[in-house]
Design a protein around this motif. Structure first.
Motif, PDB file in Angstrom:
ATOM      1  N   ALA A 314       0.833  -1.211   0.000  1.00 22.88           N
ATOM      2  CA  ALA A 314       0.000   0.000   0.000  1.00 22.88           C
ATOM      3  C   ALA A 314       0.864   1.256   0.000  1.00 22.88           C
ATOM      4  CB  ALA A 314      -0.928  -0.003   1.210  1.00 22.88           C
ATOM      5  N   LEU A 315       1.929   1.273   0.805  1.00 23.75           N
ATOM      6  CA  LEU A 315       2.808   2.446   0.836  1.00 23.75           C
ATOM      7  C   LEU A 315       3.605   2.576  -0.450  1.00 23.75           C
ATOM      8  CD1 LEU A 315       4.309   2.673   4.452  1.00 23.75           C
ATOM      9  CD2 LEU A 315       2.780   4.279   3.306  1.00 23.75           C
ATOM     10  N   SER A 382      -3.750   4.509  -0.784  1.00 24.82           N
ATOM     11  CA  SER A 382      -3.236   5.407   0.250  1.00 24.82           C
ATOM     12  C   SER A 382      -3.746   6.815  -0.023  1.00 24.82           C
ATOM     13  CB  SER A 382      -1.704   5.398   0.283  1.00 24.82           C
ATOM     14  OG  SER A 382      -1.159   5.825  -0.946  1.00 24.82           O
ATOM     15  N   THR A 397      -3.116   4.363   4.789  1.00 22.48           N
ATOM     16  CA  THR A 397      -3.123   3.292   3.799  1.00 22.48           C
ATOM     17  C   THR A 397      -4.358   2.424   3.981  1.00 22.48           C
ATOM     18  OG1 THR A 397      -1.848   1.804   5.226  1.00 22.48           O
ATOM     19  CG2 THR A 397      -0.602   3.251   3.728  1.00 22.48           C
TER      20      THR A 397
END
Length: 427
Positions: A314-315, A382, A397
């Motif tokens: 997600a990041l 995110s 996120t």
């Protein structure tokens, strides 16, 4: 089951597939459950613990096994899919007997159990008859080293120490080394608090931090409180700042402050900042360390950053473009470059030319309902979070959001049981 004499070593069974009579796979064997029937009598193997799809561990009685050898296990197919819970005098072989110290009755000293052998009796029962032990064994949390020679002895040739005495967990940690943190944490949920602390003592700080983040909140607090303050602070430093902040918020304020003072100042700073936000706000939910680059950085540089193994998917899905300083709170926030855009652009291209300025950030004081509505509406992994000065202070996120929206007991929830979190669904 056949009544012919059969001997099986438990360590060789671990990870074997368990099948029903028609060949459909039920799951994998993760442990064996034994029960001491009476004083000085060999323990009786009463069943196996099988990890079924969904990573849930269930109990299968030995009476339901029709075939068991070193290559596969076949059961009748009649299995209760309720999560396994250790009861009464039951003991887990991998979770509790392996690594236990024993005193050899011949007076030659102390040894550590590394494996056990089960023999099937003529009546079909399985008894623990042999112990594979290492004499003069020693362990180290930092290296997992072992010394001393091994020997196979009769069960009656050793006396186990009191179960309340400290016990190593080297075998358990080595056997579960390849598991993802969430699966390792699931295995620990079958243990007593004492055994969890012993397993934690064998883990490196980074591994323990990852595993603890996957445990239910109450278990995290119990485990962290059992560590000495220096070790607890080291583990908190290895956790993501938002996970560390959530854990510290559940501790008494005096204890939390002690641990923050023992942490490295730079690590503690991010955690303290998160603790200042009210629960249920974007600031309390966000991670303060997303991927941040200036507009002059190139696509090639951005791709190099998101390749880091330390980043969650997600990041890694977005680069946040800001003016210096690039540590949160940053300079002026300019926009986002999504991973798809990076893959479509030439490596020398500057990020400032492909930045998405249409994605509206949220305020660090916004309610979680606002965050979830935006992320769901635009299918985002995110979302940038700004303070009132327009500086980027972090990112929420999708995994942060899910962890908040799911009920408190989602890690241990049984299918069909009502959720216990206010606002969660019932039934």
């Amino acid at each position: 089951m056949s009544t012919q004499p059969t001997r099986i070593f438990v360590a060789r069974l671990l990870g074997l597939d368990v099948f029903d009579p028609i060949g459909d796979r039920l799951g994998k064997l993760r442990d064996v459950v034994v029960l001491g029937r009476k004083l000085n009598a060999a323990p009786h193997a009463v069943g196996i613990v099988v990890e079924v799809p969904g990573k849930k561990r269930v109990f299968v009685p030995m009476t339901r096994l029709t075939s068991m050898d070193q290559s596969q296990i076949i059961c009748t197919g009649l299995v209760n899919l309720r999560r396994f819970e250790q009861r009464g005098a039951e003991q887990l072989v991998v979770g509790g007997i392996f690594d236990r110290k024993v005193t050899l009755v011949d007076g030659s000293g102390v040894a550590v159990i590394e494996d056990i052998a089960m023999d099937q009796q003529n009546n079909g029962d399985w008894l623990v008859t042999k112990l594979f032990v290492r004499r003069g064994a020693s362990t180290s949390r930092l290296r997992g080293l072992r010394r001393g020679h091994t020997v196979l002895i009769d069960w009656s040739e050793a006396r186990t120490e009191d179960a309340t005495q400290p016990q190593s967990a080297t075998f358990f940690v080595a056997n579960h080394e390849s598991l993802k943190p969430a699966d390792f944490a699931d295995a620990m949920q079958d243990m007593s608090n004492k055994r969890r602390v012993e397993v934690a003592s064998e883990l490196q700080d980074e591994r323990l931090a990852d595993v603890m983040s996957e445990l239910p909140e109450d278990d995290q607090v119990t485990l962290l409180s059992a560590l000495d303050n220096e070790r607890a602070a080291d583990v908190l430093e290895e956790m993501d700042p938002d996970d560390a902040a959530d854990l510290l918020a559940d501790l008494p304020k005096a204890k939390a402050e002690q641990l923050l003072l023992l942490m490295e100042p730079d690590e503690a700073k991010d955690v303290r900042r998160l603790l200042q936000y009210a629960e249920g706000t974007a600031g309390a939910l966000m991670t303060p360390v997303p991927v941040i680059l200036p507009p002059e950085a190139t696509v090639a540089e951005a791709l190099a950053h998101v390749r880091s193994e330390d980043l969650s998917p997600a990041l890694a899905s977005a680069i946040f473009i800001c003016r210096p300083p690039l540590e949160t709170p940053t300079g002026r926030f300019l926009g986002v470059v999504h991973i798809q855009q990076l893959l479509r652009s030439a490596p020398p291209e500057q990020l400032g030319t492909i930045v998405d300025k249409n994605l509206s950030p949220v305020s660090d004081q916004d309610d979680i309902a606002v965050v979830s509505h935006i992320m769901a509406s635009y299918n985002l992994n995110s979302l940038p979070v700004l303070n009132k000065e327009g500086r980027l202070v972090g990112a929420v996120t999708v995994d942060d959001l899910l962890d908040h929206l799911l009920p408190d007991d989602w890690r241990t929830h049984e299918d069909g049981a009502p959720f216990r979190k206010l606002g969660g669904r019932i039934g």
